[in-house]
Design an enzyme around this catalytic site. Structure first.
Site, PDB file in Angstrom:
ATOM      1  N   GLU A   1       0.847  -1.193   0.000  1.00  0.00           N
ATOM      2  CA  GLU A   1       0.000   0.000   0.000  1.00  0.00           C
ATOM      3  C   GLU A   1       0.889   1.252   0.000  1.00  0.00           C
ATOM      4  O   GLU A   1       1.737   1.402   0.879  1.00  0.00           O
ATOM      5  CB  GLU A   1      -0.892  -0.023   1.251  1.00  0.00           C
ATOM      6  CG  GLU A   1      -1.838  -1.212   1.245  1.00  0.00           C
ATOM      7  CD  GLU A   1      -2.275  -1.663   2.636  1.00  0.00           C
ATOM      8  OE1 GLU A   1      -2.101  -0.909   3.606  1.00  0.00           O
ATOM      9  OE2 GLU A   1      -2.775  -2.797   2.752  1.00  0.00           O
TER      10      GLU A   1
ATOM     11  N   GLU B   1      -4.106  -6.805   3.130  1.00  0.00           N
ATOM     12  CA  GLU B   1      -2.868  -7.390   3.651  1.00  0.00           C
ATOM     13  C   GLU B   1      -2.734  -8.893   3.399  1.00  0.00           C
ATOM     14  O   GLU B   1      -1.639  -9.375   3.118  1.00  0.00           O
ATOM     15  CB  GLU B   1      -2.722  -7.109   5.147  1.00  0.00           C
ATOM     16  CG  GLU B   1      -2.353  -5.650   5.474  1.00  0.00           C
ATOM     17  CD  GLU B   1      -3.519  -4.686   5.351  1.00  0.00           C
ATOM     18  OE1 GLU B   1      -4.665  -5.146   5.192  1.00  0.00           O
ATOM     19  OE2 GLU B   1      -3.295  -3.456   5.396  1.00  0.00           O
TER      20      GLU B   1
ATOM     21  N   GLN C   1       2.046  -2.049   5.569  1.00  0.00           N
ATOM     22  CA  GLN C   1       2.329  -0.643   5.841  1.00  0.00           C
ATOM     23  C   GLN C   1       2.718  -0.367   7.293  1.00  0.00           C
ATOM     24  O   GLN C   1       3.662   0.355   7.554  1.00  0.00           O
ATOM     25  CB  GLN C   1       1.125   0.201   5.438  1.00  0.00           C
ATOM     26  CG  GLN C   1       1.456   1.661   5.326  1.00  0.00           C
ATOM     27  CD  GLN C   1       0.411   2.408   4.521  1.00  0.00           C
ATOM     28  OE1 GLN C   1      -0.661   2.717   5.027  1.00  0.00           O
ATOM     29  NE2 GLN C   1       0.711   2.693   3.273  1.00  0.00           N
TER      30      GLN C   1
ATOM     31  N   ASP D   1       1.070  -3.091  12.975  1.00  0.00           N
ATOM     32  CA  ASP D   1      -0.238  -3.365  13.579  1.00  0.00           C
ATOM     33  C   ASP D   1      -1.187  -4.050  12.605  1.00  0.00           C
ATOM     34  O   ASP D   1      -2.075  -4.783  13.002  1.00  0.00           O
ATOM     35  CB  ASP D   1      -0.871  -2.057  14.055  1.00  0.00           C
ATOM     36  CG  ASP D   1       0.078  -1.286  14.957  1.00  0.00           C
ATOM     37  OD1 ASP D   1      -0.133  -1.291  16.163  1.00  0.00           O
ATOM     38  OD2 ASP D   1       1.045  -0.696  14.437  1.00  0.00           O
ATOM     39  N   TYR D   2      -1.005  -3.790  11.313  1.00  0.00           N
ATOM     40  CA  TYR D   2      -1.949  -4.337  10.323  1.00  0.00           C
ATOM     41  C   TYR D   2      -1.511  -5.684   9.781  1.00  0.00           C
ATOM     42  O   TYR D   2      -2.186  -6.268   8.931  1.00  0.00           O
ATOM     43  CB  TYR D   2      -2.180  -3.303   9.214  1.00  0.00           C
ATOM     44  CG  TYR D   2      -2.624  -1.989   9.819  1.00  0.00           C
ATOM     45  CD1 TYR D   2      -3.751  -1.963  10.649  1.00  0.00           C
ATOM     46  CD2 TYR D   2      -1.890  -0.822   9.663  1.00  0.00           C
ATOM     47  CE1 TYR D   2      -4.139  -0.796  11.290  1.00  0.00           C
ATOM     48  CE2 TYR D   2      -2.278   0.347  10.291  1.00  0.00           C
ATOM     49  CZ  TYR D   2      -3.399   0.356  11.112  1.00  0.00           C
ATOM     50  OH  TYR D   2      -3.779   1.498  11.752  1.00  0.00           O
ATOM     51  N   ILE D   3      -0.416  -6.171  10.318  1.00  0.00           N
ATOM     52  CA  ILE D   3       0.027  -7.497   9.892  1.00  0.00           C
ATOM     53  C   ILE D   3      -0.982  -8.545  10.350  1.00  0.00           C
ATOM     54  O   ILE D   3      -1.051  -9.644   9.799  1.00  0.00           O
ATOM     55  CB  ILE D   3       1.441  -7.810  10.422  1.00  0.00           C
ATOM     56  CG1 ILE D   3       2.099  -8.855   9.520  1.00  0.00           C
ATOM     57  CG2 ILE D   3       1.419  -8.297  11.863  1.00  0.00           C
ATOM     58  CD1 ILE D   3       3.583  -9.027   9.769  1.00  0.00           C
TER      59      ILE D   3
ATOM     60  N   HIS E   1      -0.747   2.409  15.770  1.00  0.00           N
ATOM     61  CA  HIS E   1       0.440   2.876  15.045  1.00  0.00           C
ATOM     62  C   HIS E   1       1.688   2.789  15.894  1.00  0.00           C
ATOM     63  O   HIS E   1       2.647   3.520  15.681  1.00  0.00           O
ATOM     64  CB  HIS E   1       0.244   4.306  14.523  1.00  0.00           C
ATOM     65  CG  HIS E   1      -0.785   4.369  13.450  1.00  0.00           C
ATOM     66  ND1 HIS E   1      -2.110   4.586  13.703  1.00  0.00           N
ATOM     67  CD2 HIS E   1      -0.693   4.192  12.108  1.00  0.00           C
ATOM     68  CE1 HIS E   1      -2.801   4.567  12.571  1.00  0.00           C
ATOM     69  NE2 HIS E   1      -1.956   4.319  11.594  1.00  0.00           N
TER      70      HIS E   1
END
Ligand SMILES: Cc1ncc(C[n+]2csc(CCOP(=O)(O)OP(=O)(O)O)c2C)c(N)n1
Ligand SMILES: [Mg+2]
Length: 803
Positions: free
Chosen positions: A494, A525, A547, A550-552, A592
Site C-alpha cells: 500500500e 494485507e 504498511q 499493527d496491520y500485519i 500505530h
C-alpha cells in the site's frame, strides 16, 4: 446417438472415445479410493478421512485444460484431479491416509499432512529449482478453508510479470507468461474474506487465474442459503463480469455432472486466462457428497431424505456412466468389467500400502523384542519387562509410538542396573528416537548450506567523508542497489509504488524500475502476503510491504498457516523465499505503535523475525536475506526514518548476520537485553546509570527468530550475573520468549545472582500522543529505576533505595 466431439480441439471420434473412457477409469478409481479410504478410517487404520467423492467429473475436465507450467492452488477435494494428471496413484493415496513418513511412497507430505492435501515437488534434492515449465505443478495445500486463495493470486501474477519483464531469466518458471493458476474452493468457503479479497485483487490486476467453485450446496452441515447471498455465488458475483467497456471476470456456470459442458467450460476458461490474462470464475453446481463431508460424521443427520435421494440420482459418476452408455461409447457389460478390475486393483494397492507402512515398524519390533528379552533375563524386574514384551508381541500392527513408548517404559524397570543388556536397550532407544524425530521435525527452516543463518556477515564500510543522512535514505539507496543487482526482485504494498512508501524508503524507485517491480496495491494485507508467496514459489524474489506492523494481523493467518509452514509441510520440496517488510514499535496510538512480538515469534516459527535498531542494520538484513532463500519478516523502527545515520559506501553488499546479538556497550554490573526502538532508550539510560556507579552491558537482540545462535548472551551473564530484558511488547510477551532462551536454553540461571527480570509495556495497547507513549511503554525513568532496584536489592549499601 453419438456425442459430438466438436467441443474438443479437433480430435477424432476414436480419440474422443478413448479420452472419455480414460476419464471414466480415473473417476471410478478415485471413487473406489474414497470408499475404501473411509473404511480404513472407520476400522482405525487411518486417523481421519476427507475425500473427493462426488467431485470427480469437474476435476477431470480441469485436468484436461491444465498444461505444463500451470499451477494449482486448491483444497482437500482434488484427489481426482491429481490422479488424472498422474500425480497421485491409489497406493500413494493410501500411504497419505496412513501417514507413511517416506516422501517417495507418500510424495504429498511424507505423512505430515492429513490425506487429501496435495503437492508436487518444485525442488531437487540439492534444493535447486526443477524446471517448473516442464511439469504440472500443485502448490502445497493447507487445511484452512479459503487459505489457498491469497497464494493463488501470486501464482497467477507471476505469469504476468514474466510476460511483461524481458530482462528476466524465466527458464525454469515461465514461457512468456503462458501459465495459468487454477484455484479450487468449496462453495461454503467462498464466504471467507480471503476469497473475496483474492477475487477482487485478481480482477483489478487482470491475472491468468481460473477459480473453480465446487458447489455441493453444503459446508459440512450448513446449507448454501446460510453461506452465500442468494444462495448462489455466481449470481452474487455478477457485477464482476467483464463487458465491452470494462475489464473484469469471465464467469461461467456449469453443472457438475455434465461431462461435455464441463470439458467445454474448462477448455474455454483455460484459453481466456492463458492468452489474454483474464481471470475466470467457474461455478460448478449440482455436486454431491456421496459419503457426507468427512469421516467425522454422517450427512444423514442433517440432509433431508429428498436431498439424499437427489444426491444419489445426480452423483456425477453415475450420470457420467449413464451418458457413456446412452451415447454408445461403451456398454453396461464393458463398464462392469472395468469397474470390477479397478476395484481389485485399488484393493491391492491399499493392501500393499498398509504392508509397506508397517514394514519398518515390524522390523524394529523384532529388534526390540530381542533386546527386551535380553534385558529381562538379567533383571530382578524380569516379570514387568516381560509383561511389556508380551504386550508388544500382541500388537500385530505396531506404530512407531508403540515401540518408543514401551521401550522407554522398560528402562524404568532397569533403574540402577548396569548390564550390557540394559546398555544395548538404551542405545537402541536413543537411535530409534534420533532417527524417528526428524521425520516429524525436519525442515522447519532450510537445511541447505545457503540458509539465511549461514550467510557471511559483511560490515558496512564508511569513508572518512561519509555523510550523515536520514535513515530512510540508506534504505532507499540500498533498495536501489538490490533491484539493480537482482532482476527477480520486486516490491509491492500500500503506497509503495508512486510515492515510494509512506516513509519514502523507496522514493523514486518506481520511476527507475517500473510499475511492476515497485508497485502499489489495494488495501488487502492477506493477499499482499499471498501475492508474495505465489510469486516466490515461481522463482521471483518478492518483498511484500505491510504498511504498519499493527496491520500485519490481517495477513497473519496467511503468514502463519501458509508461508511459515511451507518448507515444513513439503519436507523441503517447495519454498517461498518471501521477505515481508514492515515498520512498527514506538510511534503513536493504539494502531500505530504496536509491537506484538510475542504473538509473532510464536505464530511464525518457520520464518525469520528481524528487529533492526536502525536503517543500516535493516538494509543489511535485506542484503543477507537476498543471498539466501528463506522467508522473513523485517520490522523497521517507525521512529528511525528521520534519525541521522552515517551512510555506508558498500550499499547492497554489507550483510547483517541473522541469529547474532550485538554487544552495544560493555559493562560489568548487569546485562540489559533489548531491541528495536527501545534499544535506543536503553543505550541512553546505560550512560545515565554510569553516573550512579552502575556499569551496564547493553546487548541488541536484533534477530528474534532465530535468537543468539552462538549463545553470546550467557557469556555476558557470566560477567555481570544479572539480567534485565526490556521490550515494548506486553508483559509475558516476547520478553518471556527471550527469558526462556537465555535462562533455560543457554542455561543462564547458573550465573545469576539476582532474579532475572523483564520490563515491558503495559498490558493494554499504547495510548496516543507523547504522554500516552510515556505511560504505556517503558520509558527512560522506568528502565533506570528498574535497573537501580535490582542493584539495590543486591547491594543496598552501595545503592540505597531510590523511590
Ligand atoms: C478456516 C476454517 N474454518 C473451518 C474449518 C472446518 N471446515 C473444514 S471443511 C468445512 C466446510 C467447507 O465447506 P465447503 O467450502 O463447501 O467445501 P466442501 O467440503 O463442501 O467441499 C469446514 C467448516 C476449516 N478447515 N478452516
Ligand atoms: Mg460444499
Amino acid at each position: 446417438m453419438k456425442p459430438d466431439p466438436s467441443t474438443q480441439n479437433d480430435i477424432s471420434f476414436d480419440d474422443f472415445q478413448s479420452q472419455i473412457l480414460q476419464d471414466y477409469k480415473v473417476a471410478v478409481t478415485s471413487r473406489e479410493c474414497s470408499l475404501l479410504g473411509r473404511r480404513e478410517v472407520l476400522s482405525g487404520k487411518a486417523k481421519f478421512g476427507i475425500f473427493g467423492d462426488g467431485k470427480e467429473l469437474p476435476q477431470l475436465a480441469m485436468a484436461r485444460a491444465f498444461q505444463d507450467g500451470d499451477f494449482r492452488s486448491g483444497y482437500y477435494r482434488d484427489q481426482t484431479f491429481m490422479m488424472a494428471l498422474g500425480l497421485l496413484g491409489p497406493k500413494e493415496f493410501f500411504h497419505g491416509l496412513y501417514a507413511t513418513t517416506d516422501l517417495v511412497k507418500e510424495p504429498m507430505s511424507a505423512g505430515r499432512q492429513m490425506g487429501g492435501h496435495f503437492m508436487t515437488h518444485s525442488l531437487n534434492e540439492d534444493g535447486t529449482w526443477k524446471n517448473l515449465t516442464k511439469q504440472k505443478n500443485s502448490s502445497a495445500d493447507i487445511s484452512c478453508t479459503a487459505g489457498q486463495m491469497p497464494r493463488l493470486l501470486g501464482l497467477a501474477q507471476a505469469s504476468k510479470i514474466y510476460r511483461s519483464l524481458d530482462n528476466l531469466d524465466a527458464s525454469n518458471f515461465s514461457e512468456n507468461g503462458n501459465e495459468v493458476a487454477w484455484g479450487t474452493i468449496g462453495n461454503a468457503s467462498t464466504s471467507e474474506g480471503h476469497f473475496f479479497e483474492t477475487l477482487n485483487a485478481a480482477g483489478v490486476m487482470q491475472v491468468p487465474m481460473v477459480i473453480s467453485v465446487w458447489d455441493d450446496e453444503y459446508g459440512i452441515s450448513v446449507p448454501a442459503e446460510f453461506h452465500t447471498t442468494k444462495g448462489d455465488i455466481s449470481e452474487a458475483l455478477k457485477g464482476f463480469q467483464r463487458d465491452d467497456e470494462k475489464s473484469g471476470y469471465e464467469i461461467l456456470k456449469v453443472k457438475g455432472w455434465d461431462y461435455t459442458a464441463l470439458i467445454h467450460a474448462f477448455e474455454n476458461a483455460g484459453e481466456i486466462a492463458r492468452e489474454n490474462h483474464i481471470p475466470v470464475l467457474i461455478h460448478v453446481t449440482e455436486l454431491t457428497q456421496p459419503q457426507g463431508h468427512s469421516t467425522s460424521g454422517s450427512h444423514e443427520r442433517y440432509k433431508s431424505a429428498e436431498r439424499l435421494e437427489w444426491e444419489r440420482e445426480n452423483d456425477c459418476n453415475k450420470r457420467f456412466r449413464e451418458w457413456i452408455i446412452a451415447n454408445e461409447i461403451s456398454t453396461e457389460e464393458a463398464l462392469k468389467a472395468l469397474e470390477r478390475e479397478i476395484k481389485l486393483s485399488v484393493r491391492a494397492a491399499k493392501k500393499e500400502a498398509w504392508a509397506e507402512f508397517l514394514e519398518p515398524n515390524i522390523t524394529a519390533k523384532k529388534e526390540l523384542l530381542q533386546l527386551l528379552d535380553n534385558a529381562a533375563s538379567k533383571s530382578p524386574n524380569r516379570a514387568f519387562i516381560l509383561k511389556l514384551k508380551n504386550d508388544l508381541i500382541a500388537l500385530d500392527e505396531p506404530l512407531k509410538k508403540d515401540l518408543a513408548s514401551r521401550s522407554r517404559t522398560a528402562l524404568r524397570y532397569l533403574l540402577g542396573e548396569e548390564t550390557s543388556e540394559k546398555l544395548a536397550l538404551k542405545d537402541w532407544i536413543s537411535n530409534y528416537l534420533d532417527s524417528a524425530q526428524p521425520k516429524y521435525s525436519s525442515h522447519l527452516y532450510s537445511e541447505l548450506s545457503n540458509n539465511a543463518t549461514n550467510v557471511d556477515p559483511i560490515s558496512p564500510q564508511y569513508l572518512e567523508e561519509s555523510e550523515l543522512v536520514d535513515g530512510r535514505i540508506i534504505l532507499r539507496d540500498n533498495f536501489d542497489s538490490l533491484f539493480e543487482k537482482y532482476p527477480h526482485a520486486l516490491i509491492f504494498g500500500e503506497d509503495t509504488g508512486n510515492i515510494g512508501d509512506v516513509n519514502q524508503g523507496l522514493e523514486g524507485l518506481q520511476k527507475k524500475y517500473g510499475e511492476l517491480r515497485v508497485a502499489d496495491t489495494g488495501i488487502r494485507e492477506s493477499t499482499i502476503v499471498g501475492q508474495g508467496i505465489g510469486l516466490a514459489m515461481r522463482g521471483l524474489r518478492p518483498i511484500a510491504e505491510i504498511q504498519y506492523l499493527d496491520y500485519i494481523l490481517y495477513g497473519l493467518q496467511t503468514l502463519s498457516d501458509d508461508l511459515a509452514t511451507l518448507l515444513y509441510r513439503t519436507v523441503g520440496k517447495q519454498k517461498a523465499p518471501l521477505i515481508i517488510r514492515t515498520r512498527g514499535h514506538r510511534l503513536e496510538g493504539i494502531w500505530h505503535s504496536g509491537s506484538p512480538m510475542g504473538g509473532l515469534v510464536h505464530l511464525l516459527r518457520g520464518m525469520h523475525i528481524l528487529v533492526p535498531r536502525n536503517m543500516t542494520q535493516a538494509a543489511g538484513f535485506y542484503n543477507t536475506l537476498m543471498k539466501s532463500d528463506e522467508p522473513a519478516l523485517v520490522i523497521e523502527s517507525l521512529n528511525g526514518y528521520r534519525l541521522k545515520e552515517k551512510k555506508p559506501n558498500n550499499l547492497g553488499e554489507f550483510c547483517t548476520p541473522i541469529g547474532k546479538v550485538e554487544v552495544m556497550k560493555e559493562g560489568s554490573d548487569i546485562t540489559l537485553l533489548s531491541y528495536g526502538s527501545t534499544l535506543r532508550i536503553v543505550e541512553k539510560v546505560a550512560q545515565e546509570l554510569l553516573e550512579v556507579g552502575i556499569d551496564a552491558e547493553v546487548i541488541d537482540a536484533q534477530s528474534l527468530l532465530p535468537f543468539d545462535l552462538s549463545h553470546d548472551t550467557v557469556q555476558s551473564l557470566k560477567k555481570t550475573n544479572r539480567l534485565l530484558i526490556v521490550d515494548e511488547d506486553v508483559p509475558g510477551g516476547c520478553s518471556a520468549y527471550l527469558l526462556q532462551k537465555i535462562v533455560e536454553e543457554q542455561q543462564g540461571y547458573r550465573y545469576l545472582d539476582s532474579a532475572p527480570q523483564t520490563l515491558t509495556a503495559k498490558a493494554h495497547r499504547p495510548a496516543y500522543a507523547s504522554d500516552g507513549d510515556y505511560f504505556s511503554k517503558p520509558n527512560a525513568e522506568d528502565i533506570f529505576e528498574k535497573v537501580y532496584q535490582i542493584m539495590n536489592e543486591a547491594d543496598p549499601e552501595s545503592f540505597p533505595s531510590l523511590r
